[in-house]
Design a protein around this motif. Structure first.
Motif, PDB file in Angstrom:
ATOM      1  N   VAL A  23       0.867  -1.060  -0.331  1.00 40.97           N
ATOM      2  CA  VAL A  23       0.066  -0.018   0.020  1.00 40.97           C
ATOM      3  C   VAL A  23       0.464   1.095   0.171  1.00 40.97           C
ATOM      4  N   CYS A  33      -3.288   0.823  -4.520  1.00 34.19           N
ATOM      5  CA  CYS A  33      -2.449  -0.849  -4.410  1.00 34.19           C
ATOM      6  C   CYS A  33      -1.094  -1.569  -5.233  1.00 34.19           C
ATOM      7  N   ARG A 135      -5.758  -4.080  -1.251  1.00 35.49           N
ATOM      8  CA  ARG A 135      -5.445  -4.013   0.439  1.00 35.49           C
ATOM      9  C   ARG A 135      -5.541  -3.905   1.207  1.00 35.49           C
TER      10      ARG A 135
END
Length: 143
Positions: A23, A33, A135
């Protein structure tokens, strides 16, 4: 400030955990992401330039391109390209990208920091949702 006041101040500070692996935070406050998706850039003259998306968010993306593919590379900041990529079941076609940063990685590879230009709100929401689902780390239950 008195010594006792200093102690009280430190008790009110909460440290946040670091971001999970994969992330990155966008300067525009959009989560990103890490990914490895093919990207097709098309210049105003119709020249197609292949690239790879390294990270993606609702506000833009970071791509890697090989300068040997086009005389247009590296592009100046502000250059615009039509783009096309696929994110899961989402087809992102004919989306305008503006170059906001170019960084040389090595002799042939460059990073292209790009922002979406006039992205429809429905597409922004779709990208944001998919980035969020990619994510989100699995949460562990504490004993």
């Amino acid at each position: 400030m008195k010594p006792d006041d200093e102690h009280d101040l430190s008790d009110s500070v909460t440290l946040l955990p670091p971001l999970p692996p994969g992330v990155a935070n966008d300067r525009r406050k959009e989560a990103r992401c890490v990914t490895n998706l093919p990207l097709r850039l098309t210049s105003g003259s119709g020249e197609i330039i292949p690239a790879v998306i390294c990270n993606l968010g609702a506000g833009g993306l970071l791509a890697t391109a090989d300068v040997r593919f086009s005389l247009l590379l590296p592009p100046p900041n502000g250059a615009r390209f039509d783009s096309e990529f696929f994110l899961d079941d989402l087809e992102v076609r004919n989306v305008l990208l503006e170059i906001v940063r170019v960084k040389k990685q090595n002799q042939h590879l460059i990073e292209l920091g790009c922002q979406f230009v006039q992205l429809p709100s429905s597409l922004t929401a779709s990208i944001r949702a998919r980035v969020g689902s990619r994510r989100a780390p699995a949460r562990r239950q504490l004993p």
